[in-house]
Design a protein around this motif. Structure first.
Motif, PDB file in Angstrom:
ATOM      1  N   GLY A 251       0.942  -1.231  -0.007  1.00  0.00           N
ATOM      2  CA  GLY A 251      -0.064   0.169   0.033  1.00  0.00           C
ATOM      3  C   GLY A 251       0.796   1.228  -0.085  1.00  0.00           C
ATOM      4  N   THR A 252       2.125   1.180  -0.454  1.00  0.00           N
ATOM      5  CA  THR A 252       2.884   2.442  -0.615  1.00  0.00           C
ATOM      6  C   THR A 252       2.655   3.486  -1.674  1.00  0.00           C
ATOM      7  OG1 THR A 252       4.711   0.731   0.370  1.00  0.00           O
ATOM      8  CG2 THR A 252       5.419   2.953  -0.349  1.00  0.00           C
ATOM      9  N   PRO A 253       2.507   4.774  -1.441  1.00  0.00           N
ATOM     10  CA  PRO A 253       2.455   5.664  -2.227  1.00  0.00           C
ATOM     11  C   PRO A 253       3.833   5.464  -3.309  1.00  0.00           C
ATOM     12  CG  PRO A 253       1.785   6.538  -0.483  1.00  0.00           C
ATOM     13  CD  PRO A 253       2.427   5.184   0.046  1.00  0.00           C
ATOM     14  N   ILE A 254       3.623   5.591  -4.598  1.00  0.00           N
ATOM     15  CA  ILE A 254       4.867   5.230  -5.637  1.00  0.00           C
ATOM     16  C   ILE A 254       4.846   6.383  -6.468  1.00  0.00           C
ATOM     17  CG2 ILE A 254       5.716   3.821  -7.277  1.00  0.00           C
ATOM     18  CD1 ILE A 254       4.225   1.400  -5.877  1.00  0.00           C
ATOM     19  N   ILE A 255       6.077   6.822  -6.597  1.00  0.00           N
ATOM     20  CA  ILE A 255       6.283   7.693  -7.741  1.00  0.00           C
ATOM     21  C   ILE A 255       7.330   6.794  -8.771  1.00  0.00           C
ATOM     22  CG2 ILE A 255       7.778   9.627  -8.806  1.00  0.00           C
ATOM     23  CD1 ILE A 255       7.310  10.940  -6.150  1.00  0.00           C
ATOM     24  N   GLY A 256       6.752   6.412 -10.054  1.00  0.00           N
ATOM     25  CA  GLY A 256       7.391   5.368 -10.737  1.00  0.00           C
ATOM     26  C   GLY A 256       7.747   5.782 -12.072  1.00  0.00           C
ATOM     27  N   GLY A 257       8.746   4.975 -12.743  1.00  0.00           N
ATOM     28  CA  GLY A 257       8.995   5.281 -14.179  1.00  0.00           C
ATOM     29  C   GLY A 257       9.582   4.018 -14.491  1.00  0.00           C
ATOM     30  N   TYR A 258      10.367   4.071 -15.897  1.00  0.00           N
ATOM     31  CA  TYR A 258      10.947   2.733 -16.378  1.00  0.00           C
ATOM     32  C   TYR A 258      12.420   3.379 -16.847  1.00  0.00           C
ATOM     33  CZ  TYR A 258       9.267   4.934 -20.678  1.00  0.00           C
ATOM     34  OH  TYR A 258       9.074   5.775 -21.816  1.00  0.00           O
ATOM     35  N   TYR A 259      13.233   2.419 -17.006  1.00  0.00           N
ATOM     36  CA  TYR A 259      14.552   2.588 -17.793  1.00  0.00           C
ATOM     37  C   TYR A 259      15.073   1.485 -18.482  1.00  0.00           C
ATOM     38  CZ  TYR A 259      16.568  -0.264 -13.893  1.00  0.00           C
ATOM     39  OH  TYR A 259      16.961  -1.222 -13.013  1.00  0.00           O
ATOM     40  N   VAL A 260      14.432   0.502 -18.829  1.00  0.00           N
ATOM     41  CA  VAL A 260      14.705  -0.668 -19.769  1.00  0.00           C
ATOM     42  C   VAL A 260      13.421  -1.081 -20.403  1.00  0.00           C
ATOM     43  CG1 VAL A 260      17.028  -1.476 -18.727  1.00  0.00           C
ATOM     44  CG2 VAL A 260      14.557  -2.528 -18.014  1.00  0.00           C
ATOM     45  N   ASP A 261      13.409  -1.723 -21.652  1.00  0.00           N
ATOM     46  CA  ASP A 261      12.387  -2.049 -22.422  1.00  0.00           C
ATOM     47  C   ASP A 261      11.223  -2.996 -21.794  1.00  0.00           C
ATOM     48  OD1 ASP A 261      13.331  -0.568 -24.534  1.00  0.00           O
ATOM     49  OD2 ASP A 261      14.178  -2.447 -25.594  1.00  0.00           O
ATOM     50  N   ASN A 262      11.598  -3.727 -20.694  1.00  0.00           N
ATOM     51  CA  ASN A 262      10.857  -4.674 -20.330  1.00  0.00           C
ATOM     52  C   ASN A 262       9.931  -4.146 -19.206  1.00  0.00           C
ATOM     53  OD1 ASN A 262      13.420  -4.988 -18.609  1.00  0.00           O
ATOM     54  ND2 ASN A 262      12.432  -6.436 -17.228  1.00  0.00           N
ATOM     55  N   GLN A 263      10.370  -2.944 -18.623  1.00  0.00           N
ATOM     56  CA  GLN A 263       9.411  -2.201 -17.461  1.00  0.00           C
ATOM     57  C   GLN A 263       8.466  -1.101 -18.143  1.00  0.00           C
ATOM     58  OE1 GLN A 263      12.581  -0.221 -15.688  1.00  0.00           O
ATOM     59  NE2 GLN A 263      13.602  -1.876 -14.693  1.00  0.00           N
ATOM     60  N   LEU A 290      10.614  16.062 -12.553  1.00  0.00           N
ATOM     61  CA  LEU A 290       9.249  15.530 -12.259  1.00  0.00           C
ATOM     62  C   LEU A 290       9.293  14.984 -11.123  1.00  0.00           C
ATOM     63  CD1 LEU A 290       8.320  14.063 -16.053  1.00  0.00           C
ATOM     64  CD2 LEU A 290       7.473  16.322 -14.876  1.00  0.00           C
ATOM     65  N   ILE A 291      10.277  13.968 -10.776  1.00  0.00           N
ATOM     66  CA  ILE A 291      10.189  13.513  -9.351  1.00  0.00           C
ATOM     67  C   ILE A 291      10.148  14.529  -8.325  1.00  0.00           C
ATOM     68  CG2 ILE A 291      11.578  12.381  -7.617  1.00  0.00           C
ATOM     69  CD1 ILE A 291      12.805  10.779  -9.822  1.00  0.00           C
ATOM     70  N   SER A 292      10.994  15.887  -8.572  1.00  0.00           N
ATOM     71  CA  SER A 292      10.872  16.631  -7.358  1.00  0.00           C
ATOM     72  C   SER A 292       9.327  17.483  -7.314  1.00  0.00           C
ATOM     73  CB  SER A 292      11.766  17.836  -7.981  1.00  0.00           C
ATOM     74  OG  SER A 292      11.781  18.813  -6.820  1.00  0.00           O
ATOM     75  N   GLU A 293       8.699  17.471  -8.568  1.00  0.00           N
ATOM     76  CA  GLU A 293       7.615  18.269  -8.612  1.00  0.00           C
ATOM     77  C   GLU A 293       6.530  17.265  -8.064  1.00  0.00           C
ATOM     78  OE1 GLU A 293       6.826  19.066 -12.644  1.00  0.00           O
ATOM     79  OE2 GLU A 293       8.419  20.653 -12.811  1.00  0.00           O
ATOM     80  N   GLN A 294       6.585  15.791  -8.169  1.00  0.00           N
ATOM     81  CA  GLN A 294       5.608  14.772  -7.931  1.00  0.00           C
ATOM     82  C   GLN A 294       5.723  14.824  -6.222  1.00  0.00           C
ATOM     83  OE1 GLN A 294       3.196  13.628  -9.594  1.00  0.00           O
ATOM     84  NE2 GLN A 294       3.914  12.761 -11.589  1.00  0.00           N
ATOM     85  N   LEU A 295       6.777  15.048  -5.665  1.00  0.00           N
ATOM     86  CA  LEU A 295       7.010  14.966  -4.171  1.00  0.00           C
ATOM     87  C   LEU A 295       6.134  15.909  -3.564  1.00  0.00           C
ATOM     88  CD1 LEU A 295      10.632  14.127  -3.678  1.00  0.00           C
ATOM     89  CD2 LEU A 295       8.665  12.495  -3.130  1.00  0.00           C
ATOM     90  N   ASP A 296       5.708  16.970  -4.247  1.00  0.00           N
ATOM     91  CA  ASP A 296       4.917  18.252  -3.547  1.00  0.00           C
ATOM     92  C   ASP A 296       3.280  17.761  -3.833  1.00  0.00           C
ATOM     93  OD1 ASP A 296       7.252  19.791  -3.292  1.00  0.00           O
ATOM     94  OD2 ASP A 296       7.099  20.526  -5.219  1.00  0.00           O
ATOM     95  N   LYS A 297       2.917  16.602  -4.326  1.00  0.00           N
ATOM     96  CA  LYS A 297       1.523  16.206  -4.472  1.00  0.00           C
ATOM     97  C   LYS A 297       1.388  14.848  -4.344  1.00  0.00           C
ATOM     98  CE  LYS A 297       2.209  16.792  -9.430  1.00  0.00           C
ATOM     99  NZ  LYS A 297       1.643  17.427 -10.681  1.00  0.00           N
ATOM    100  N   ILE A 298       1.958  14.400  -3.131  1.00  0.00           N
ATOM    101  CA  ILE A 298       1.829  12.910  -2.939  1.00  0.00           C
ATOM    102  C   ILE A 298       0.541  12.514  -2.852  1.00  0.00           C
ATOM    103  CG2 ILE A 298       2.436  10.981  -1.380  1.00  0.00           C
ATOM    104  CD1 ILE A 298       4.660  12.025  -3.259  1.00  0.00           C
ATOM    105  N   VAL A 299       0.055  11.355  -3.393  1.00  0.00           N
ATOM    106  CA  VAL A 299      -1.522  11.065  -3.428  1.00  0.00           C
ATOM    107  C   VAL A 299      -1.540   9.731  -2.872  1.00  0.00           C
ATOM    108  CG1 VAL A 299      -3.591  10.529  -4.560  1.00  0.00           C
ATOM    109  CG2 VAL A 299      -2.205  12.707  -5.172  1.00  0.00           C
TER     110      VAL A 299
END
Length: 325
Positions: A251-263, A290-299
């Protein structure tokens, strides 16, 4: 008991995801099957983790394909998890008389497996080239989670973000792009970030560690320790990998992304289902802004219900492989 041979590796080049999720499956099945793990050049951490679950056999890097085949008697269930196992290698296992299970999230070759496990969202049979007899286990209902994360899926220990954010940063056991360093550098001076915990692998370079009172590095944590962190931090910054599934179970709030094709596919599926806040491709420098910006609006996004009966689903699947042989 029926024997299951699990075949997966981990390294700084390929990461630890294949190893961790395959070992999680072995843990779910070990009471009903005779499990053995086969791997190349395991680190002390890997040896310790395998020792908690089942016996293991070390294969030589140069000859691992043939060495593994030499162990097969023809009455085992074989579980493969890596992208380098070709269709021809799958056929060699099947021709020995074994049942074959492939853990896959790339669908980039023809499969002759009896069962394909893909814990990602949005996949269908049509994504795969396979045999008419191939069965599938799709979606988070077949999440390859270790026991502490299965247990955490029924709990609710979320804290409110009071007095600033405790941020968890984790990019896997290899982090060959050094995304941990880039992420911490981007957020450590934010006023609303009070603490940063970074989970790193045993090969993480000391040269990239950031000396800051806000930052703590943790190496080779147990599954229980990681689950506890996921349940107590305010947000986790992660790639779309096995660890993201684990965080979702907690149940952890997540800021996510990807860096390789399979993700990439899983990232967009999680984003579509509104399970994470997204920053896109971590190899694009704008992601760290974008990470820095997303930390200002954790949902607190909706929690994906991962029920604790996942082990029973896998036990029944593997028992059905024995029946239909």
């Amino acid at each position: 008991m029926k024997k299951i041979y699990f075949r997966a590796d981990a390294s700084s080049a390929i990461g630890y995801g294949h190893f961790i999720r395959t070992l999680a499956l072995a843990d779910m099945l070990k009471k009903d099957f005779d499990c053995t793990f086969f791997t190349c050049h395991p680190t002390p951490y890997q040896v310790s983790e395998m020792g908690k679950i089942c016996p293991h056999v070390v294969l030589q890097e140069e000859t691992h394909y043939d060495d593994f085949l030499s162990h097969l008697q023809g009455d085992e269930i074989v579980v493969l998890d890596n992208y380098f196992f070709t269709t021809d290698y799958q056929r060699a296992i099947k021709q020995s008389g074994c049942r074959l299970v492939c853990i896959d999230d790339m669908h980039d070759k023809h499969y002759v497996a009896d069962l394909i496990i893909n814990q990602g969202l949005g996949y269908t049979h049509d994504d795969y080239s396979c045999e008419p007899y191939t069965q599938f286990a799709f979606g988070l209902q077949y999440s390859l989670l270790r026991k502490p994360f299965l247990d955490a899926s029924t709990q609710n220990k979320r804290n409110n973000c009071i007095g600033g954010l405790h941020v968890l940063v984790a990019f896997g056991g290899s982090d060959f792009l050094n995304l941990t360093h880039q992420t911490i550098h981007a957020i450590k001076n934010k006023d609303n970030v009070k603490k940063i915990t970074a989970i790193v692998g045993d090969s993480y370079s000391a040269d990239t560690i950031i000396d800051d009172t806000k930052v703590t590095y943790q190496r080779n944590l147990s599954a229980s320790s990681i689950a506890n962190l996921f349940q107590t931090v305010d947000v986790a910054i992660l790639p779309a990998s096995t660890m993201m599934n684990e965080a979702l179970a907690c149940g952890t709030p997540i800021i996510g992304g990807y860096y390789v094709d399979n993700q990439e596919h899983d990232y967009y599926m999680f984003l579509r289902e509104r399970l994470i806040q997204g920053v896109g491709d971590y190899t694009n420098p704008i992601a760290f802004t974008l990470i820095s910006e997303q930390l200002d609006k954790i949902v607190n996004r909706k929690r994906y219900v991962i029920t604790p009966d996942i082990p029973n689903r896998f036990i029944n699947l593997f028992k059905s492989l024995m029946i239909c042989k």
